[in-house]
Write a protein that holds these residues in place. Structure first.
Motif, short mmCIF file in Angstrom:
data_model
loop_
_atom_site.label_atom_id
_atom_site.label_comp_id
_atom_site.label_asym_id
_atom_site.label_seq_id
_atom_site.Cartn_x
_atom_site.Cartn_y
_atom_site.Cartn_z
N UNK A 289 59.78 76.20 74.00
CA UNK A 289 59.21 76.45 72.59
C UNK A 289 58.25 77.13 72.39
N UNK A 290 57.12 77.18 73.16
CA UNK A 290 55.70 77.95 73.15
C UNK A 290 56.26 79.53 73.15
N UNK A 291 57.31 79.61 74.23
CA UNK A 291 57.58 81.23 74.31
C UNK A 291 58.23 81.86 72.85
N UNK A 292 58.96 80.66 72.62
CA UNK A 292 60.17 81.12 71.13
C UNK A 292 58.87 81.40 69.97
N UNK A 413 67.26 74.04 76.87
CA UNK A 413 66.16 75.24 76.80
C UNK A 413 66.51 76.33 75.86
N UNK A 414 68.08 76.42 75.84
CA UNK A 414 68.06 77.72 74.87
C UNK A 414 67.88 77.12 73.25
N UNK A 415 67.91 75.86 72.99
CA UNK A 415 67.95 75.27 71.92
C UNK A 415 66.40 75.20 71.43
N UNK A 416 65.71 74.76 72.20
CA UNK A 416 64.08 74.63 72.00
C UNK A 416 63.71 76.02 71.79
N UNK A 417 63.99 76.88 72.72
CA UNK A 417 63.52 78.44 72.51
C UNK A 417 63.99 78.86 71.27
N UNK A 418 65.07 78.65 70.81
CA UNK A 418 65.37 79.09 69.38
C UNK A 418 64.79 78.36 68.18
#
Length: 573
Positions: A289-292, A413-418
């Motif tokens: 999330x933070x990296x996103x 992981x992909x969901x929270x990054x997006x």
């Protein structure tokens, strides 16, 4: 009602080991699918102004053309991941390609903004599936220890789509028309479909399944409301308005109900909350999330910086992205191969995040006058950090996840990054717009004083004010020299400011990564708990039907008390 992990037959996929050549053949189809998904967003970026103008749209329509794809892609990612744990992964990838192609065809023939926005939403459904499923399929073909050697290929696809998309899009708009920005991906999608049909041979475990329709509906609804808020807030309505608070409250209520359903009532939840009992999964998800927020929220405006603060053409601005993408490509290949050789991964994750912090910190110093080679160098530093971080966060989660939950865990992981990226793009975009407006307000009075002495400057100023009155952003190359200098300086300073705002999020992600416990990469596709159940004497009750040239192996049944894991046999899909 049992809430244990929905275990597939013990070794349905683990025992079928693919050679390096077989993996590369199957990977070629997956990479083509990933390429067409990434290309769908980059190829249309430079064409949007022309498209909106031809379809007689406005700024709201422009925003929704972008938001529609983002919304459906992000909201459906965990659903695609969960379906991958229940059904044929190959069939799901091909289904996502078909959905994407249908959306592309409708978009190419769109004759109104409403039709185009609807088509982009359909495209987003397919892109969400491709984004979630490629990682899951790779995890089904190779062990975590071997996975690093293939991550560089994903980096190469990312680099190719990022660099070629704007160039191809600009060329198509200038020659055959913007419609071909949507048609251009269709041949690649068809080729990916055919290659996957011929090369991807995964055995499919057929078992009794329980699809969590209510949980899926609540997740999509809650995330959609949240994304509407973060995407349109500060533009279509004020952040502190009644509508803004109503959307936030509605999103919280719907997502709260989704958590309740997933935790209490769903037999096989879309997002199994038990995954977050694992410290690595929880910390990696928070870091994503933070990296996103930090990465997507800041780097998406670099193209705008090159065009508005440096006067570059869209093509030249696209070429500047080679610096960051090149760093990402090299870093992902080198780190992936070394991790496959040594099995040691946390030092790359920590080092990568530290490099991300350095890169964002350096980019926070840019303005309209800094040498371009320095901006390119700073972007390369950020790319090196991201290359050693993004894929390895997914690897850390997959290494700790049972194969039966691989789809759900990878897509989470992909969901929270997006989701983090969507929030970052909206919030930092509002900061960018506010900072540009403030800088212009500070500089325009001095320019107005000069205009009273020089009529030419007065004409430049009047033209600029008339062109920006509706909130549009003019091309600096069409402005007079004095106004252009002020305009470019405002955009340059504001871009540096949003990287400074993004920096604390990168630091917080670094702290999360520090606390992730390094677990040796397993050399089996299945988790040790699944293997332990297999060796404990579970009686075989299902068979793996040979797929292509792969051998059939007996697989164990599940304990009878786990009603959701009852096996019925295996059939190819």
């Amino acid at each position: 009602m049992s809430h244990a992990a929905p275990l597939a037959p013990a070794s349905a996929e683990a025992e079928v080991r693919m050679s390096h050549r077989e993996v590369l053949e199957a990977l070629s189809g997956l990479l083509l699918a990933m390429f067409v998904a990434m290309l769908s967003s980059t190829i249309v970026s430079n064409a949007l102004p022309t498209i909106v103008s031809d379809l007689h749209g406005n700024q709201t329509g422009y925003t929704w053309v972008v938001v529609a794809t983002l919304l459906t892609m992000t909201a459906t990612t965990p659903i695609w991941g969960k379906l991958a744990d229940l059904f044929s992964k190959k069939l799901l990838v091909q289904t996502a390609l078909v959905i994407f192609s249908i959306g592309s065809i409708i978009a190419g023939f769109a004759n109104s903004m409403g039709m185009l926005i609807g088509a982009r939403a359909i495209q987003g459904l397919g892109v969400g599936g491709l984004t979630a499923l490629v990682q899951v399929v790779i995890a089904s073909m190779v062990t975590p220890r071997e996975r690093g050697r293939y991550s560089g290929y994903l980096g190469a696809v990312f680099a190719l789509a990022t660099v070629s998309g704007p160039l191809i899009g600009g060329l198509l708009v200038d020659t055959v028309g913007w419609q071909w920005c949507f048609f251009a991906g269709l041949p690649v999608a068809v080729l990916a479909f055919v290659v996957l049909q011929k090369t991807l041979h995964l055995p499919v475990v057929k078992r009794e399944v329980h699809i969590d329709y209510l949980g899926a509906l609540l997740i999509v609804g809650g995330v959609s409301v949240l994304l509407v808020w973060v995407s349109l807030g500060g533009q279509q309505f004020a952040w502190n308005s009644a509508l803004s608070w109503a959307l936030v409250s509605l999103a919280v209520v719907i997502l709260g109900l989704a958590v309740l359903v997933e935790a209490r009532f769903a037999v096989e939840p879309v997002v199994p909350l038990r995954l977050f009992r694992d410290r690595t999964t929880s910390l990696a998800t928070l870091a994503s999330v933070l990296i996103g927020v930090a990465m997507f929220g800041s780097t998406v405006y670099l193209s705008l910086y090159f065009q508005r603060a440096r006067g570059m053409s869209p093509t030249d601005a696209g070429l500047m992205s080679v610096c960051m993408v090149g760093g990402l490509f090299v870093s992902s290949i080198v780190s992936g191969r070394i991790i496959s050789t040594t099995g040691i991964w946390k030092r790359w994750l920590v080092g990568g995040m530290a490099t991300v912090i350095v890169g964002i910190g350096l980019l926070s110093t840019i303005d309209a006058t800094i040498a371009l080679w320095r901006v390119g160098l700073y972007m390369a530093v950020l790319g090196v950090g991201l290359g050693a971080t993004m894929q390895n966060l997914v690897l850390a989660v997959q290494n700790n996840t049972a194969q039966a939950d691989m789809g759900a865990a990878s897509s989470v992981v992909a969901f929270f990054r997006s989701l983090g990226g969507s929030i970052g793009i909206s919030a930092l975009g509002a900061i960018l717009a506010h900072r540009v407006a403030a800088s212009l307000s500070e500089g325009l009075p001095a320019l107005a004083a000069l205009a009273r002495q020089d009529p030419a400057i007065g004409k430049e100023l009047a033209d600029f004010q008339s062109r920006t009155r509706g909130g549009s952003i003019p091309d600096p190359n069409t402005l007079g020299a004095h106004v252009r200098g002020l305009f470019e300086s405002a955009f340059g300073d504001a871009t540096g400011r949003i990287f400074l705002v993004a920096l604390p999020f990168a630091v917080a992600a670094f702290i999360c990564v520090l606390f992730i416990r390094e677990v040796p990469l397993r050399t089996t596709i299945e988790h040790e708990d699944e293997l332990a159940r297999e060796t404990a004497g579970v009686a075989p009750a299902a068979e793996v039907t040979p797929v292509g040239s792969l051998p059939a192996d007996p697989v164990g049944s599940l304990p009878e008390e786990l009603d959701e894991g009852v096996t019925e046999g295996v059939a190819p899909r």
